[in-house]
Motif scaffolding. Structure first.
Motif, PDB file in Angstrom:
ATOM      1  N   GLN A 189       0.825  -1.203   0.000  1.00 47.01           N
ATOM      2  CA  GLN A 189       0.000   0.000   0.000  1.00 47.01           C
ATOM      3  C   GLN A 189       0.862   1.257   0.000  1.00 47.01           C
ATOM      4  N   ALA A 190       1.978   1.227   0.717  1.00 47.07           N
ATOM      5  CA  ALA A 190       2.868   2.387   0.755  1.00 47.07           C
ATOM      6  C   ALA A 190       3.527   2.610  -0.607  1.00 47.07           C
ATOM      7  N   PHE A 191       3.963   1.541  -1.244  1.00 49.90           N
ATOM      8  CA  PHE A 191       4.627   1.678  -2.539  1.00 49.90           C
ATOM      9  C   PHE A 191       3.675   2.208  -3.608  1.00 49.90           C
ATOM     10  N   MET A 192       2.402   1.874  -3.485  1.00 52.60           N
ATOM     11  CA  MET A 192       1.435   2.322  -4.486  1.00 52.60           C
ATOM     12  C   MET A 192       1.142   3.810  -4.383  1.00 52.60           C
ATOM     13  N   GLN A 193       1.525   4.453  -3.295  1.00 52.31           N
ATOM     14  CA  GLN A 193       1.316   5.888  -3.143  1.00 52.31           C
ATOM     15  C   GLN A 193       2.419   6.714  -3.808  1.00 52.31           C
ATOM     16  N   ILE A 194       3.512   6.077  -4.175  1.00 48.56           N
ATOM     17  CA  ILE A 194       4.642   6.790  -4.774  1.00 48.56           C
ATOM     18  C   ILE A 194       4.353   7.041  -6.248  1.00 48.56           C
ATOM     19  N   PRO A 195       4.512   8.273  -6.722  1.00 45.41           N
ATOM     20  CA  PRO A 195       4.258   8.561  -8.147  1.00 45.41           C
ATOM     21  C   PRO A 195       5.117   7.697  -9.056  1.00 45.41           C
ATOM     22  N   LEU A 196       4.474   7.094 -10.036  1.00 46.52           N
ATOM     23  CA  LEU A 196       5.183   6.207 -10.960  1.00 46.52           C
ATOM     24  C   LEU A 196       6.223   6.965 -11.780  1.00 46.52           C
ATOM     25  N   GLU A 197       5.998   8.275 -11.983  1.00 42.75           N
ATOM     26  CA  GLU A 197       6.925   9.068 -12.804  1.00 42.75           C
ATOM     27  C   GLU A 197       8.328   9.100 -12.190  1.00 42.75           C
ATOM     28  N   LEU A 198       8.421   9.078 -10.870  1.00 43.90           N
ATOM     29  CA  LEU A 198       9.741   9.084 -10.224  1.00 43.90           C
ATOM     30  C   LEU A 198      10.520   7.812 -10.545  1.00 43.90           C
ATOM     31  N   GLU A 199       9.826   6.690 -10.554  1.00 43.50           N
ATOM     32  CA  GLU A 199      10.485   5.436 -10.880  1.00 43.50           C
ATOM     33  C   GLU A 199      10.854   5.373 -12.358  1.00 43.50           C
ATOM     34  N   GLU A 200       9.991   5.905 -13.212  1.00 45.75           N
ATOM     35  CA  GLU A 200      10.294   5.929 -14.644  1.00 45.75           C
ATOM     36  C   GLU A 200      11.499   6.804 -14.936  1.00 45.75           C
ATOM     37  N   ALA A 201      11.642   7.908 -14.217  1.00 49.63           N
ATOM     38  CA  ALA A 201      12.811   8.772 -14.393  1.00 49.63           C
ATOM     39  C   ALA A 201      14.093   8.034 -14.022  1.00 49.63           C
ATOM     40  N   ALA A 202      14.032   7.257 -12.933  1.00 57.70           N
ATOM     41  CA  ALA A 202      15.210   6.492 -12.525  1.00 57.70           C
ATOM     42  C   ALA A 202      15.540   5.409 -13.558  1.00 57.70           C
ATOM     43  N   GLU A 203      14.515   4.798 -14.150  1.00 54.32           N
ATOM     44  CA  GLU A 203      14.746   3.779 -15.171  1.00 54.32           C
ATOM     45  C   GLU A 203      15.358   4.382 -16.425  1.00 54.32           C
ATOM     46  N   ILE A 204      14.952   5.600 -16.771  1.00 52.37           N
ATOM     47  CA  ILE A 204      15.540   6.278 -17.928  1.00 52.37           C
ATOM     48  C   ILE A 204      17.032   6.525 -17.705  1.00 52.37           C
ATOM     49  N   ASP A 205      17.395   6.793 -16.430  1.00 45.64           N
ATOM     50  CA  ASP A 205      18.802   7.006 -16.108  1.00 45.64           C
ATOM     51  C   ASP A 205      19.595   5.711 -16.024  1.00 45.64           C
ATOM     52  N   GLY A 206      18.936   4.578 -16.258  1.00 46.05           N
ATOM     53  CA  GLY A 206      19.639   3.301 -16.323  1.00 46.05           C
ATOM     54  C   GLY A 206      19.499   2.425 -15.098  1.00 46.05           C
ATOM     55  N   ALA A 207      18.623   2.776 -14.170  1.00 43.17           N
ATOM     56  CA  ALA A 207      18.468   1.973 -12.956  1.00 43.17           C
ATOM     57  C   ALA A 207      17.579   0.760 -13.231  1.00 43.17           C
ATOM     58  N   ASN A 208      17.974  -0.397 -12.712  1.00 44.61           N
ATOM     59  CA  ASN A 208      17.135  -1.582 -12.818  1.00 44.61           C
ATOM     60  C   ASN A 208      16.119  -1.567 -11.676  1.00 44.61           C
ATOM     61  N   PRO A 209      15.151  -2.489 -11.678  1.00 44.98           N
ATOM     62  CA  PRO A 209      14.111  -2.461 -10.637  1.00 44.98           C
ATOM     63  C   PRO A 209      14.651  -2.512  -9.210  1.00 44.98           C
ATOM     64  N   LEU A 210      15.733  -3.263  -8.973  1.00 41.16           N
ATOM     65  CA  LEU A 210      16.293  -3.330  -7.618  1.00 41.16           C
ATOM     66  C   LEU A 210      16.875  -1.984  -7.189  1.00 41.16           C
ATOM     67  N   LEU A 211      17.542  -1.303  -8.109  1.00 36.88           N
ATOM     68  CA  LEU A 211      18.086   0.017  -7.788  1.00 36.88           C
ATOM     69  C   LEU A 211      16.969   1.028  -7.576  1.00 36.88           C
ATOM     70  N   VAL A 212      15.916   0.910  -8.364  1.00 38.72           N
ATOM     71  CA  VAL A 212      14.759   1.803  -8.184  1.00 38.72           C
ATOM     72  C   VAL A 212      14.155   1.597  -6.800  1.00 38.72           C
ATOM     73  N   LEU A 213      14.011   0.338  -6.409  1.00 35.14           N
ATOM     74  CA  LEU A 213      13.460   0.038  -5.085  1.00 35.14           C
ATOM     75  C   LEU A 213      14.347   0.592  -3.979  1.00 35.14           C
ATOM     76  N   TRP A 214      15.658   0.424  -4.107  1.00 35.46           N
ATOM     77  CA  TRP A 214      16.588   0.810  -3.054  1.00 35.46           C
ATOM     78  C   TRP A 214      16.774   2.325  -2.965  1.00 35.46           C
ATOM     79  N   HIS A 215      16.880   2.982  -4.113  1.00 34.82           N
ATOM     80  CA  HIS A 215      17.239   4.403  -4.122  1.00 34.82           C
ATOM     81  C   HIS A 215      16.036   5.341  -4.232  1.00 34.82           C
ATOM     82  N   VAL A 216      14.898   4.832  -4.670  1.00 33.08           N
ATOM     83  CA  VAL A 216      13.738   5.707  -4.881  1.00 33.08           C
ATOM     84  C   VAL A 216      12.578   5.318  -3.968  1.00 33.08           C
ATOM     85  N   VAL A 217      12.157   4.069  -4.049  1.00 31.24           N
ATOM     86  CA  VAL A 217      10.926   3.652  -3.381  1.00 31.24           C
ATOM     87  C   VAL A 217      11.096   3.603  -1.868  1.00 31.24           C
TER      88      VAL A 217
END
Length: 224
Positions: A107-135
């Motif tokens: 429920q907490a993760f679903m409140q985070i704007p998806l655009e922030l994670e997409e920005a991290a993915e554009i910079d080359g982050a994989n899902p684990l890095l997105v989870l660790w550094h963003v989520v």
């Protein structure tokens, strides 16, 4: 009187500090294990689309309706077959997953704007890095609520440690306090002293994290 009861407590139960340390190790192990396992699972349920996702998530939540006493014996057989009976890992490993922690973090993760994670993915982050550094950094209130609930449950656990590891070297503080009760008499002063010592870490933890705990519970009650 307090010093007298404290001295009497350690005379009656000389391994009481060992019990406190075992509870600390079990609590840290269970909390870190649930953080790793449940955060990965919660992020998968919150962001990835796969067949049967909702059914699988409902089945995980269904574990909340199963009485813990119903799974104690199968869990004991599993631990025995793994060869870790009467060790601290026997208390930690079976409790490294929690359906409530999964729901709370999802429920907490679903409140985070998806655009922030997409920005991290554009910079080359994989899902684990997105989870660790963003989520996870954006989910601190929920993580604090998770921490308070999980640590309290692990610290106060009695039934499973009694079943899985009840040797003098692996007893936790809850079992140590229960052993103070005699067959024909009950030293209530020693039991209350032991309970006070065992309660202090939880009181301090809640006082330090109460602001985040309340915010986290409120945060996870809202769905996008």
């Amino acid at each position: 009187a307090c010093a007298t009861n404290l001295d009497a407590l350690y005379q009656t139960s000389p391994l009481f500090n060992r019990y406190l340390m075992n509870s600390f190790i079990v609590t840290v192990g269970r909390t870190l294990g649930q953080l790793i396992v449940c955060s990965l699972a919660a992020y998968g349920f919150a962001r990835f689309r796969f067949p049967g996702r909702n059914i699988l998530f409902a089945m995980c939540l269904g574990l909340l309706m199963v009485p813990y006493q119903a799974i104690v014996i199968p869990q004991y057989v599993l631990v025995r077959d793994m060869g870790i009976l009467n060790t601290l890992p026997a208390i930690i490993v079976p409790n490294m997953f929690s359906a409530f922690a999964l729901f709370l973090l999802r429920q907490a993760f679903m409140q985070i704007p998806l655009e922030l994670e997409e920005a991290a993915e554009i910079d080359g982050a994989n899902p684990l890095l997105v989870l660790w550094h963003v989520v996870l950094p954006l989910s601190i209130p929920a993580l604090a609520a998770f921490g308070v609930i999980t640590i309290q449950a692990a610290w106060n656990d009695f039934l499973w440690p009694l079943v899985a590891a009840n040797t003098p070297d692996t007893r936790v503080v809850t079992i140590g306090i229960s052993l103070l009760q005699g067959e024909r008499s009950t030293p209530w002063n020693l039991i209350m002293m032991g309970s006070t010592i065992a309660t202090l870490p939880m009181v301090v933890l809640f006082l330090l994290l109460q602001r985040y705990f309340i915010a986290g519970v409120a945060m996870t009650g809202v769905n996008r």
